[in-house]
Write an enzyme that holds these catalytic residues in place. Structure first.
Site, PDB file in Angstrom:
ATOM      1  N   ASP A   1       0.788  -1.240   0.000  1.00 21.31           N
ATOM      2  CA  ASP A   1       0.000   0.000   0.000  1.00 21.31           C
ATOM      3  C   ASP A   1       0.820   1.291   0.000  1.00 21.31           C
ATOM      4  OD1 ASP A   1      -2.387  -1.396   0.075  1.00 21.31           O
ATOM      5  OD2 ASP A   1      -2.373  -1.553   2.251  1.00 21.31           O
TER       6      ASP A   1
ATOM      7  N   ARG B   1      -7.194   0.643   1.219  1.00 23.29           N
ATOM      8  CA  ARG B   1      -8.351   0.979   2.062  1.00 23.29           C
ATOM      9  C   ARG B   1      -8.224   2.374   2.641  1.00 23.29           C
ATOM     10  NH1 ARG B   1      -8.546  -4.497   3.861  1.00 23.29           N
ATOM     11  NH2 ARG B   1     -10.170  -5.508   2.644  1.00 23.29           N
TER      12      ARG B   1
ATOM     13  N   HIS C   1      -6.478 -10.099  -5.716  1.00 23.75           N
ATOM     14  CA  HIS C   1      -5.168 -10.533  -5.219  1.00 23.75           C
ATOM     15  C   HIS C   1      -4.088 -10.669  -6.275  1.00 23.75           C
ATOM     16  CE1 HIS C   1      -7.418 -11.031  -1.545  1.00 23.75           C
ATOM     17  NE2 HIS C   1      -6.260 -11.118  -0.919  1.00 23.75           N
TER      18      HIS C   1
END
Ligand code: ADP
Length: 368
Positions: free
Chosen positions: A153, A197, A286
């Site tokens: 991320d 997220r 994924h």
């Protein structure tokens, strides 16, 4: 001479294997023994030779480019509890380990930071319970911990890049290139969901690198009316100039200003209803994590692995635990507790919807 353990924890990321390889070989080069803790913190809590295994030079042969993590990773509830960390402390001492390098995301490094802060208390309790001798207590009184940041991320403060982020970005860009071909052929629109997220780095970088028409990230919420108008205007302009395809990238944590999630289906509906575009949704999922590490991650993980071993060897009881980062193309040593604290403050600001604060905190990061 030290006995150094290395562990991967939290979400897997390409380059973790390269990091473990560099740590193992660098530690051996510096006359240390080195151990792999398997399955993240679960390996420490469970302990024993099944989970804590000595690594030799050849054990990491061929690991440089491999995706995932060969020593396993896990999410471990027990390590969040003091009794779990006490077990981990005992198991580490039983295995003779006096230094630990954790490669993981902000959660894993928060756990590492807590473990080190609690260590004197934990080991004292083992002594008081006579689980360890006075001599063992003195040998293991100080734990040396170092963090390297493995996360796709790129959401950790104190480093410009996390191990795995550029591999994931590359995978996303390739996937969008594939989608481009079919979108172009049929003049279709594609709404593509990518991971992220709380952090829009992957979505934003992928949108720039694939010349997407529009992007949604968690850090920049807008009202439904605003983004609908803005997106349709941009897409219409691009189409008017002869563009045959439309690509919209949506980070999984994208939200509108009334704090409701912006889903790919919401975006699709606007493209269909207002522009009449034949629109499909693709969730990359994924595949974004898989596959070999790109050259940058191999390089980053290797240099950071060497730096992590140096950091634990130079650590003293007085020096705070380090985290290895990269800033302006140089490998740097940060204070783990500061990096974790700043990451949490950014996450909190995003949670509180104070986006200006989040962005200014991110911009302020460790710039000396
Ligand atoms: P990541 O490291 O990718 O952010 P998680 O947040 O799931 O992943 O954290 C991985 C593991 O680190 C958790 O399963 C837990 O064992 C440990 N951990 C995370 N946060 C804490 C914490 N506050 N205290 C103790 N351990 C933690």
């Amino acid at each position: 001479q030290r006995n150094i353990a290395v562990m991967t924890s939290g979400g897997d990321a390409p380059g973790m294997n390269a990091n473990v390889r560099a740590i193992v070989r660098s530690a051996i080069n510096k006359n240390c023994r080195v151990f792999a803790v398997h399955e993240g913190y679960s390996g420490l809590v469970n302990g024993g030779p099944e989970y804590i295994r000595e690594m030799k030079w050849v054990d990491v042969r061929g690991w440089l480019n491999m995706g995932g993590t060969n020593i396993g990773t896990a999410r471990c509830k027990e390590f969040r509890e003091r009794w779990g960390r006490l077990k981990a402390c005992k198991n580490m001492i039983e295995a003779g380990i006096d230094a630990l390098i954790v490669c993981g995301g902000d959660g894993s490094l928060t756990g590492a930071d807590l473990f080190r802060a609690e260590w004197p208390d934990l080991i004292k309790e083992l002594l008081d319970k006579k689980d360890i001798t006075e001599e063992t207590y003195h040998t293991y009184k100080h734990l040396n911990i170092c963090g390297t940041v493995g996360s796709i991320d790129n959401d950790m403060s104190g480093t410009d890049a996390t191990i795995g982020a550029f591999s994931s970005l590359d995978r996303i860009c390739h996937a969008i290139d594939y989608i481009d071909a079919t979108a172009n052929s049929h003049q279709r629109a594609f709404v593509i969901e990518v991971m992220g997220r709380h952090c829009g780095w992957l979505a934003l970088m992928a949108a720039i690198a694939t010349s997407a028409d529009y992007v949604f990230i968690p850090e920049k919420p807008t009202s439904v009316d605003e983004w609908s108008d803005h997106m349709c205007e941009a897409v219409s302009q691009h189409r008017a100039r002869g563009k045959r395809k439309t690509i919209v990238v949506v980070a999984e944590g994208a939200i509108s200003s009334n704090l409701t999630p912006i889903t790919c289906e919401d975006v699709k509906k606007v493209l269909v209803d207002r522009l009449g575009l034949d629109t499909r949704v693709t969730t990359l999922g994924h595949v974004q994590r898989g596959g070999p590490a790109v050259a940058f991650d191999r390089f980053l993980a290797t240099l950071q692995g060497v730096a992590a071993v140096d950091a634990v060897l130079e650590g003293t009881p007085e020096t705070p635990s380090p985290m290895i980062g990269i800033a302006e193309n140089k490998i740097v040593r940060r204070t783990l507790v500061d990096a974790v604290k700043l990451t949490k403050s950014v996450a909190k600001a995003i949670e509180d919807k104070d986006f200006e604060k989040a962005i200014s905190l991110r911009d302020s990061e460790f710039h000396e």
